[in-house]
Design a protein around this motif. Structure first.
Motif, PDB file in Angstrom:
ATOM      1  N   GLY A   1       0.928  -1.197  -0.108  1.00  0.00           N
ATOM      2  CA  GLY A   1       0.068  -0.002  -0.003  1.00  0.00           C
ATOM      3  C   GLY A   1       0.697   1.182   0.034  1.00  0.00           C
ATOM      4  N   VAL A   2       0.267   2.479  -0.547  1.00  0.00           N
ATOM      5  CA  VAL A   2       1.257   3.632  -0.681  1.00  0.00           C
ATOM      6  C   VAL A   2       0.751   4.332   0.998  1.00  0.00           C
ATOM      7  N   THR A   3       1.654   4.528   1.306  1.00  0.00           N
ATOM      8  CA  THR A   3       1.793   5.108   2.977  1.00  0.00           C
ATOM      9  C   THR A   3       1.794   6.700   2.626  1.00  0.00           C
ATOM     10  N   SER A   4       1.491   7.069   3.857  1.00  0.00           N
ATOM     11  CA  SER A   4       1.613   8.682   3.473  1.00  0.00           C
ATOM     12  C   SER A   4       2.924   9.328   3.206  1.00  0.00           C
ATOM     13  N   ALA A   5       3.879   8.637   3.928  1.00  0.00           N
ATOM     14  CA  ALA A   5       5.153   9.212   3.424  1.00  0.00           C
ATOM     15  C   ALA A   5       5.590   8.704   2.040  1.00  0.00           C
ATOM     16  N   VAL A   6       5.134   7.587   1.456  1.00  0.00           N
ATOM     17  CA  VAL A   6       5.390   7.508  -0.186  1.00  0.00           C
ATOM     18  C   VAL A   6       4.670   8.543  -0.867  1.00  0.00           C
ATOM     19  N   LEU A   7       3.377   8.598  -0.418  1.00  0.00           N
ATOM     20  CA  LEU A   7       2.437   9.738  -1.080  1.00  0.00           C
ATOM     21  C   LEU A   7       3.099  11.199  -1.157  1.00  0.00           C
ATOM     22  N   ASP A   9       6.021  11.930  -0.691  1.00  0.00           N
ATOM     23  CA  ASP A   9       7.263  11.721  -1.731  1.00  0.00           C
ATOM     24  C   ASP A   9       6.906  11.962  -3.173  1.00  0.00           C
ATOM     25  N   MET A  10       6.061  11.112  -3.513  1.00  0.00           N
ATOM     26  CA  MET A  10       5.133  11.282  -4.897  1.00  0.00           C
ATOM     27  C   MET A  10       4.912  12.774  -5.314  1.00  0.00           C
ATOM     28  N   VAL A  11       4.154  13.298  -4.331  1.00  0.00           N
ATOM     29  CA  VAL A  11       3.521  14.668  -4.587  1.00  0.00           C
ATOM     30  C   VAL A  11       4.572  15.564  -4.774  1.00  0.00           C
ATOM     31  N   ALA A  12       5.743  15.432  -3.940  1.00  0.00           N
ATOM     32  CA  ALA A  12       7.003  16.383  -3.990  1.00  0.00           C
ATOM     33  C   ALA A  12       7.452  16.258  -5.671  1.00  0.00           C
ATOM     34  N   HIS A  13       7.695  15.180  -6.096  1.00  0.00           N
ATOM     35  CA  HIS A  13       8.110  14.877  -7.600  1.00  0.00           C
ATOM     36  C   HIS A  13       7.167  15.253  -8.338  1.00  0.00           C
ATOM     37  N   ILE A  14       6.003  15.027  -8.258  1.00  0.00           N
ATOM     38  CA  ILE A  14       5.009  15.499  -9.158  1.00  0.00           C
ATOM     39  C   ILE A  14       5.038  17.005  -9.324  1.00  0.00           C
ATOM     40  N   ARG A  15       5.066  17.793  -8.293  1.00  0.00           N
ATOM     41  CA  ARG A  15       5.221  19.236  -8.087  1.00  0.00           C
ATOM     42  C   ARG A  15       6.439  19.800  -8.941  1.00  0.00           C
ATOM     43  N   THR A  16       7.467  19.077  -8.911  1.00  0.00           N
ATOM     44  CA  THR A  16       8.550  19.394  -9.520  1.00  0.00           C
ATOM     45  C   THR A  16       8.435  19.429 -11.028  1.00  0.00           C
ATOM     46  N   ALA A  17       7.651  18.136 -11.455  1.00  0.00           N
ATOM     47  CA  ALA A  17       7.533  18.075 -12.711  1.00  0.00           C
ATOM     48  C   ALA A  17       6.218  18.577 -13.480  1.00  0.00           C
ATOM     49  N   HIS A  18       5.252  19.100 -12.530  1.00  0.00           N
ATOM     50  CA  HIS A  18       4.137  19.709 -13.250  1.00  0.00           C
ATOM     51  C   HIS A  18       3.707  20.860 -12.537  1.00  0.00           C
ATOM     52  N   GLY A  19       4.239  21.227 -11.498  1.00  0.00           N
ATOM     53  CA  GLY A  19       3.908  22.316 -10.498  1.00  0.00           C
ATOM     54  C   GLY A  19       2.780  22.210  -9.711  1.00  0.00           C
ATOM     55  N   SER A 111       2.059  21.275   4.521  1.00  0.00           N
ATOM     56  CA  SER A 111       2.033  21.437   3.117  1.00  0.00           C
ATOM     57  C   SER A 111       2.652  20.623   2.015  1.00  0.00           C
ATOM     58  N   GLY A 112       3.106  19.281   2.648  1.00  0.00           N
ATOM     59  CA  GLY A 112       3.602  18.344   1.644  1.00  0.00           C
ATOM     60  C   GLY A 112       2.513  17.340   1.364  1.00  0.00           C
ATOM     61  N   LEU A 113       1.447  17.255   1.941  1.00  0.00           N
ATOM     62  CA  LEU A 113       0.009  16.631   1.481  1.00  0.00           C
ATOM     63  C   LEU A 113      -1.164  16.947   2.122  1.00  0.00           C
ATOM     64  N   CYS A 114      -2.159  17.840   1.208  1.00  0.00           N
ATOM     65  CA  CYS A 114      -3.297  17.892   1.782  1.00  0.00           C
ATOM     66  C   CYS A 114      -4.320  17.707   0.538  1.00  0.00           C
ATOM     67  N   PRO A 115      -5.188  16.646   0.630  1.00  0.00           N
ATOM     68  CA  PRO A 115      -6.158  16.481  -0.478  1.00  0.00           C
ATOM     69  C   PRO A 115      -6.965  17.718  -0.654  1.00  0.00           C
ATOM     70  N   VAL A 116      -7.193  18.386   0.276  1.00  0.00           N
ATOM     71  CA  VAL A 116      -8.228  19.599   0.049  1.00  0.00           C
ATOM     72  C   VAL A 116      -7.647  20.442  -0.885  1.00  0.00           C
ATOM     73  N   VAL A 117      -6.252  21.001  -0.061  1.00  0.00           N
ATOM     74  CA  VAL A 117      -5.696  22.058  -0.976  1.00  0.00           C
ATOM     75  C   VAL A 117      -5.296  21.406  -2.414  1.00  0.00           C
ATOM     76  N   ASP A 154       4.559   5.151 -12.737  1.00  0.00           N
ATOM     77  CA  ASP A 154       5.834   4.759 -13.130  1.00  0.00           C
ATOM     78  C   ASP A 154       6.888   5.775 -13.416  1.00  0.00           C
ATOM     79  N   VAL A 155       6.194   6.977 -14.029  1.00  0.00           N
ATOM     80  CA  VAL A 155       7.411   8.195 -14.245  1.00  0.00           C
ATOM     81  C   VAL A 155       7.766   8.829 -12.756  1.00  0.00           C
ATOM     82  N   THR A 156       6.861   8.943 -11.994  1.00  0.00           N
ATOM     83  CA  THR A 156       7.153   9.513 -10.822  1.00  0.00           C
ATOM     84  C   THR A 156       8.038   8.532  -9.952  1.00  0.00           C
ATOM     85  N   PHE A 157       7.898   7.408  -9.987  1.00  0.00           N
ATOM     86  CA  PHE A 157       8.527   6.290  -9.256  1.00  0.00           C
ATOM     87  C   PHE A 157      10.091   6.377  -9.621  1.00  0.00           C
ATOM     88  N   ARG A 158      10.215   6.463 -11.153  1.00  0.00           N
ATOM     89  CA  ARG A 158      11.427   6.552 -11.420  1.00  0.00           C
ATOM     90  C   ARG A 158      12.173   7.809 -11.063  1.00  0.00           C
TER      91      ARG A 158
END
Length: 262
Positions: A1-7, A9-19, A111-117, A154-158
């Motif tokens: 399962g995707v833990t909050s820590a993994v998510l 980290d994913m969000v941080a990389h997604i923001r880098t790629a897509h803002g 600031s690192g993870l908030c579904p509402v925001v 997959d792109v985010t994990f890489r």
């Protein structure tokens, strides 16, 4: 399962790629917060055309600031929502659509993870659209599919430096699994997790909530702090377990009977 820590980290990389305000962050955050199955959020190979009776539309997500509804496109209202409510119209365990479920998520103040925001920024960035439009769309205007979600993962994990074997351990269902585990680790009861995840079978949800190692490492410590000892302990424990399991099974059977009666 995707833990909050993994998510996170994913969000941080997604923001880098897509803002900020990307559909990818919004989608993954909502899937985790709502314990969503992929088919409850995006188009799948089985249902590959947008169907407003099945798939989420913009009108199925509402933001609230206290008890006032707020919209991301009302520039005159500068308030930021403290929660959203999302309607799950179709579920694998409710294929006859007899009991739509509502997911409620509040701000995390993280600031690192908030579904509402994430959802708020995504819809503000996307701009005004008809309420019946698909909730999750790409910049091209096309509704997001499971294949798109999988590719983005997959792109985010890489970008996170994960190996191919590590990437293959995760799929769209991993958000639901990780969220169920997180609720269990937060002390929520099995019945509560079942209700939030729209499960009808105890065995199904238990395959998720008994998996985390973080939970299992506490077992022996908790066993040692049990208040009862001696010959009567096993009888008392068995009685409590049977009563609890019986109540849950009875509730599940009652729900199934109600569905059959319709």
């Amino acid at each position: 399962g995707v833990t909050s820590a993994v998510l996170k980290d994913m969000v941080a990389h997604i923001r880098t790629a897509h803002g900020m305000g990307s559909v990818h962050e919004a989608l993954m955050s909502l899937m985790w917060a709502g314990l969503l199955r992929p088919g409850e959020a995006v188009l799948t190979s089985r249902y590959n055309k947008f169907d407003i009776s099945r798939h989420p539309a913009i009108q199925n997500l509402r933001f609230y600031c206290r008890e006032d509804e707020v919209t991301p496109h009302n520039t005159a209202d500068t308030r930021v929502p403290d929660r959203f409510e999302f309607l799950v119209k179709y579920s694998k365990t409710d294929q006859r659509r007899l009991a739509a479920a509502t997911v409620v998520a509040g701000v995390t103040h993280d600031s690192g993870l908030c579904p509402v925001v994430a959802m708020w920024h995504y819809l503000r960035t996307r701009g005004a659209a008809p309420p019946t439009s698909p909730l999750f769309t790409l910049p091209t205007g096309r509704a997001v599919t499971y294949a798109t979600l999988r590719r983005t993962m997959d792109v985010t994990f890489r970008s996170m430096g994960w190996s191919a074997p590590e990437q293959r351990q995760y799929a769209g269902h991993s958000f639901r699994i990780g969220a169920a585990q997180a609720l269990a680790l937060a002390g929520r009861s099995v019945e509560y997790v079942m209700a939030m995840g729209r499960w009808k079978c105890v065995e199904s949800v238990m395959t998720y909530v008994t998996t985390p190692t973080q939970m299992r490492v506490l077992d022996v410590r908790d066993m040692m702090t049990a208040t009862m000892d001696g010959a009567c302990a096993d009888q008392a424990a068995a009685a409590v377990f049977r009563a609890r399991a019986g109540a849950i099974s009875a509730a599940s059977a009652h729900a199934a009977a109600r569905l059959r009666s319709h």
